[in-house]
Design a protein around this motif. Structure first.
Motif, PDB file in Angstrom:
ATOM      1  N   TRP A   1      -1.913  12.805   3.346  1.00  0.00           N
ATOM      2  CA  TRP A   1      -3.260  13.361   3.570  1.00  0.00           C
ATOM      3  C   TRP A   1      -3.333  14.848   3.248  1.00  0.00           C
ATOM      4  O   TRP A   1      -4.388  15.356   2.906  1.00  0.00           O
TER       5      TRP A   1
ATOM      6  N   ASP B   1       8.646   3.384  10.671  1.00  0.00           N
ATOM      7  CA  ASP B   1      10.051   3.823  10.671  1.00  0.00           C
ATOM      8  C   ASP B   1      10.255   5.139  11.411  1.00  0.00           C
ATOM      9  O   ASP B   1      11.279   5.795  11.255  1.00  0.00           O
ATOM     10  N   TYR B   2       9.263   5.551  12.196  1.00  0.00           N
ATOM     11  CA  TYR B   2       9.434   6.728  13.059  1.00  0.00           C
ATOM     12  C   TYR B   2      10.259   6.341  14.286  1.00  0.00           C
ATOM     13  O   TYR B   2      10.148   5.213  14.780  1.00  0.00           O
TER      14      TYR B   2
ATOM     15  N   PHE C   1      -6.297  -7.985  -0.350  1.00  0.00           N
ATOM     16  CA  PHE C   1      -5.664  -6.695  -0.596  1.00  0.00           C
ATOM     17  C   PHE C   1      -4.654  -6.728  -1.739  1.00  0.00           C
ATOM     18  O   PHE C   1      -4.591  -5.801  -2.542  1.00  0.00           O
TER      19      PHE C   1
ATOM     20  N   VAL D   1      -6.380  12.061   8.253  1.00  0.00           N
ATOM     21  CA  VAL D   1      -5.251  12.734   8.917  1.00  0.00           C
ATOM     22  C   VAL D   1      -4.486  11.743   9.796  1.00  0.00           C
ATOM     23  O   VAL D   1      -3.262  11.789   9.896  1.00  0.00           O
ATOM     24  N   ARG D   2      -5.207  10.799  10.417  1.00  0.00           N
ATOM     25  CA  ARG D   2      -4.551   9.840  11.298  1.00  0.00           C
ATOM     26  C   ARG D   2      -3.541   8.948  10.553  1.00  0.00           C
ATOM     27  O   ARG D   2      -2.618   8.428  11.171  1.00  0.00           O
ATOM     28  N   THR D   3      -3.682   8.817   9.234  1.00  0.00           N
ATOM     29  CA  THR D   3      -2.725   7.995   8.489  1.00  0.00           C
ATOM     30  C   THR D   3      -1.309   8.585   8.563  1.00  0.00           C
ATOM     31  O   THR D   3      -0.332   7.880   8.305  1.00  0.00           O
ATOM     32  N   SER D   4      -1.187   9.857   8.935  1.00  0.00           N
ATOM     33  CA  SER D   4       0.137  10.481   9.032  1.00  0.00           C
ATOM     34  C   SER D   4       1.024   9.792  10.072  1.00  0.00           C
ATOM     35  O   SER D   4       2.241   9.899  10.020  1.00  0.00           O
ATOM     36  N   VAL D   5       0.399   9.075  11.020  1.00  0.00           N
ATOM     37  CA  VAL D   5       1.173   8.426  12.075  1.00  0.00           C
ATOM     38  C   VAL D   5       1.685   7.040  11.640  1.00  0.00           C
ATOM     39  O   VAL D   5       2.527   6.450  12.298  1.00  0.00           O
ATOM     40  N   LEU D   6       1.203   6.534  10.497  1.00  0.00           N
ATOM     41  CA  LEU D   6       1.576   5.176  10.085  1.00  0.00           C
ATOM     42  C   LEU D   6       3.090   5.015   9.911  1.00  0.00           C
ATOM     43  O   LEU D   6       3.697   4.103  10.474  1.00  0.00           O
ATOM     44  N   SER D   7       3.693   5.918   9.122  1.00  0.00           N
ATOM     45  CA  SER D   7       5.137   5.844   8.887  1.00  0.00           C
ATOM     46  C   SER D   7       5.562   7.140   8.213  1.00  0.00           C
ATOM     47  O   SER D   7       4.714   7.955   7.823  1.00  0.00           O
ATOM     48  N   ASN D   8       6.875   7.313   8.043  1.00  0.00           N
ATOM     49  CA  ASN D   8       7.386   8.534   7.414  1.00  0.00           C
ATOM     50  C   ASN D   8       6.773   8.813   6.047  1.00  0.00           C
ATOM     51  O   ASN D   8       6.434   9.945   5.738  1.00  0.00           O
ATOM     52  N   SER D   9       6.619   7.747   5.239  1.00  0.00           N
ATOM     53  CA  SER D   9       6.127   8.010   3.885  1.00  0.00           C
ATOM     54  C   SER D   9       4.656   8.442   3.890  1.00  0.00           C
ATOM     55  O   SER D   9       4.178   9.032   2.926  1.00  0.00           O
ATOM     56  N   TRP D  10       3.955   8.147   4.968  1.00  0.00           N
ATOM     57  CA  TRP D  10       2.544   8.528   5.058  1.00  0.00           C
ATOM     58  C   TRP D  10       2.352   9.909   5.682  1.00  0.00           C
ATOM     59  O   TRP D  10       1.248  10.437   5.692  1.00  0.00           O
ATOM     60  N   ARG D  11       3.426  10.454   6.198  1.00  0.00           N
ATOM     61  CA  ARG D  11       3.288  11.645   7.030  1.00  0.00           C
ATOM     62  C   ARG D  11       2.485  12.770   6.375  1.00  0.00           C
ATOM     63  O   ARG D  11       1.644  13.396   7.002  1.00  0.00           O
TER      64      ARG D  11
ATOM     65  N   LEU E   1       2.095   2.375  -3.470  1.00  0.00           N
ATOM     66  CA  LEU E   1       1.175   2.872  -4.502  1.00  0.00           C
ATOM     67  C   LEU E   1       1.502   4.334  -4.805  1.00  0.00           C
ATOM     68  O   LEU E   1       1.903   5.086  -3.908  1.00  0.00           O
TER      69      LEU E   1
ATOM     70  N   ILE F   1       0.839  -1.217   0.000  1.00  0.00           N
ATOM     71  CA  ILE F   1       0.000   0.000   0.000  1.00  0.00           C
ATOM     72  C   ILE F   1       0.864   1.254   0.000  1.00  0.00           C
ATOM     73  O   ILE F   1       0.581   2.219  -0.709  1.00  0.00           O
ATOM     74  N   SER F   2       1.968   1.241   0.751  1.00  0.00           N
ATOM     75  CA  SER F   2       2.820   2.437   0.799  1.00  0.00           C
ATOM     76  C   SER F   2       3.513   2.685  -0.531  1.00  0.00           C
ATOM     77  O   SER F   2       3.934   3.796  -0.827  1.00  0.00           O
TER      78      SER F   2
END
Lengths: 340, 163
Positions: free
Chosen positions: A38, B137-138, B90, A25-35, A7, A4-5
């Motif tokens: 949103w 990775d944070y 998925f 907005v909460r997806t920003s916490v998933l990982s750096n690439s998601w930051r 895509l 998914i990351s």
């Protein structure tokens, strides 16, 4: 990296488009690439219900986001805003904020705009700022619980892109409604509910109108708002607690679905209309049918439903297909039952 | 185009792993990419689709045939789409969304994206990471800072038990 990351950002934006602002907005916490994914999705969707009691936080969040989109010259294709009023102070500040926010949207390529207000104060509505009607890119507009008056339409432009208009519980007079309609010649969908100040509206200039729904249109004196339509383009008509003018012999050549609930109609005129494509017909709780014999010229009908507390006299023109009918009689007193 | 001859035209599509598929032109042109090729007259022989593998293309063609057989009735189309996607995992959805993007099929694109979004809806960060195998990775400090910045989005969400 995971699937998914990996895509492309454009696709992730479309996925986030289907989430609420909070979930996106909460997806920003998933990982750096998601930051920051949103941050650039094409829609904004705010509701102060997500901010338990802290209205100030909510207001500054909306302001910050709108300014960010504008500063970075990004498009906001859809903007949904739900606000609630608790007291008269809220009222003042909300009007001020709307006047500040809506102009920011003007040059952002806005296509869909949904604005709704929930008020705990009895029948308190907000006056809609006139800038709502200057976004020429608008395709879809929904307004709930607002006052639309002369000031609102002061700066109205030709909304050539507007295809869908939905008004819920708004205070709007015939003249203002007519001006809005006249500026949106390409409307295909019109959905009006509980706009009690409307008395008579004329829609025969809307030659592209396909879907029309009018409901809860009793005014204070118990009169139903009357509306006049241009029959040939219509595909769906839903009238519930409203009034519709059917002209004698009108040809509803594209009508597929007709739903009439608790409506005042000129039944004689309806009997003379032509419905060559009508497939679904539903008549529910229409007292006016007691005094009349209804004739339906719909050779392609597939299903017919009737519900009411008396047995109506309805006949159909010769039909081409096998069709279903469902008759439900409610609250029928034993003495009123038809003799077999 | 086919209309003049009276018989439906069939197109041949080739996946990037060299599988060949026959599909009615009327169904295939749901893809704007293919429609443009047909209109430009470059759909005569085999149409190579370099970004789609055979397994995904077979699935997309099933969708094209299914949805184009339904007349203009948005509700029926929607229920077909829901049913079509209901049993897809998925990995398959990710392949389909990439294919839909490449083939420029907005209806499939939206349906698959909405389906993926549905999985994430109202779920905690930890749950979404586990579900999609997203590696965090944070650093703990960075994560705490991002969480603090968007504090309001954590109200009413099930709490993460794993971080």
């Amino acid at each position: 990296m995971d699937r998914i990351s990996e895509l492309p950002k454009d696709i992730l934006h479309i996925i986030l488009y289907f989430l609420s602002q909070k979930d996106a907005v909460r997806t920003s916490v998933l990982s750096n690439s998601w930051r920051n994914i949103w941050c650039t999705r094409p829609n904004l969707d705010f509701s102060d219900a997500a901010f338990k009691g802290n209205k100030q936080d909510f207001l500054s969040l909306v302001t910050r986001n709108l300014q960010r989109y504008r500063d970075q010259r990004m498009c906001v294709e859809e903007f949904h805003l739900r606000i609630s009023l608790r007291d008269h102070l809220d009222h003042e500040s909300s009007v001020m904020l709307l006047e500040r926010w809506i102009p920011l949207l003007k040059n952002m390529g806005l296509k869909k705009f949904c604005l709704s207000l929930h008020s705990k104060l009895y029948s308190t509505r907000l006056r809609l700022p006139s800038v709502v009607f200057v976004a020429e890119s608008l395709q879809d507009l929904r307004l709930e619980n607002f006052v639309l008056d002369r000031n609102t339409i002061e700066r109205i432009v030709l909304l050539n892109n507007l295809r869908s208009l939905c008004l819920r519980e708004d205070w709007i007079e015939d003249e203002i409604f007519q001006k809005i309609i006249d500026s949106c010649p390409l409307i295909e969908t019109l959905d009006v509910e509980g706009c009690l100040r409307l008395r008579t509206i004329t829609l025969n200039n809307l030659h592209h109108l396909k879907y029309i729904s009018f409901s809860e249109m009793y005014d204070f004196t118990g009169e139903l708002c009357r509306n006049e339509i241009h029959p040939p383009s219509l595909e769906t008509i839903k009238i519930s607690s409203g009034n519709l003018m059917f002209h004698k012999g009108a040809d509803f050549r594209n009508l597929n679905e007709l739903y009439i609930f608790d409506a005042k109609l000129s039944w004689d005129h309806l009997s003379s209309c032509k419905f060559p494509c009508l497939k679904h017909l539903c008549i529910d709780s229409c007292d006016g049918l007691k005094e009349t014999q209804l004739f339906i010229d719909a050779p392609n009908i597939l299903d017919f439903k009737y519900e009411g507390d008396f047995v109506p006299s309805i006949s159909f023109a010769t039909t081409l297909n096998k069709w279903d009918s469902e008759i439900n009689l409610t609250h029928l007193h034993p003495n009123d039952a038809p003799s077999p | 185009m086919a209309a003049e001859t009276g018989t439906p035209t069939t197109l041949t599509l080739k996946s990037n792993d060299d599988e060949l598929f026959s599909v009615a032109e009327s169904a295939a042109i749901l893809s704007v990419t293919i429609r443009n090729m047909v209109e430009d007259g470059c759909a005569g022989g085999v149409i190579p689709l370099d970004n789609v593998d055979g397994k995904t293309l077979a699935s997309v063609i099933t969708y094209m045939n299914g949805i184009s057989a339904i007349p203009a009735d948005e509700e029926k189309k929607k229920s077909y789409r829901d049913k079509f996607l209901s049993d897809k995992d998925f990995e398959t959805l990710a392949d389909m969304v990439l294919a839909a993007n490449y083939l420029n099929m907005s209806c499939l694109m939206d349906a698959v994206s909405a389906k993926i979004a549905q999985v994430m809806e109202k779920k905690s960060v930890g749950w979404v990471r586990r579900k999609f195998g997203i590696e965090n990775d944070y650093t703990p400090e960075e994560e705490a800072a991002v969480k603090e910045e968007h504090k309001w989005t954590f109200e009413g969400v099930e709490t993460d038990d794993d971080n």
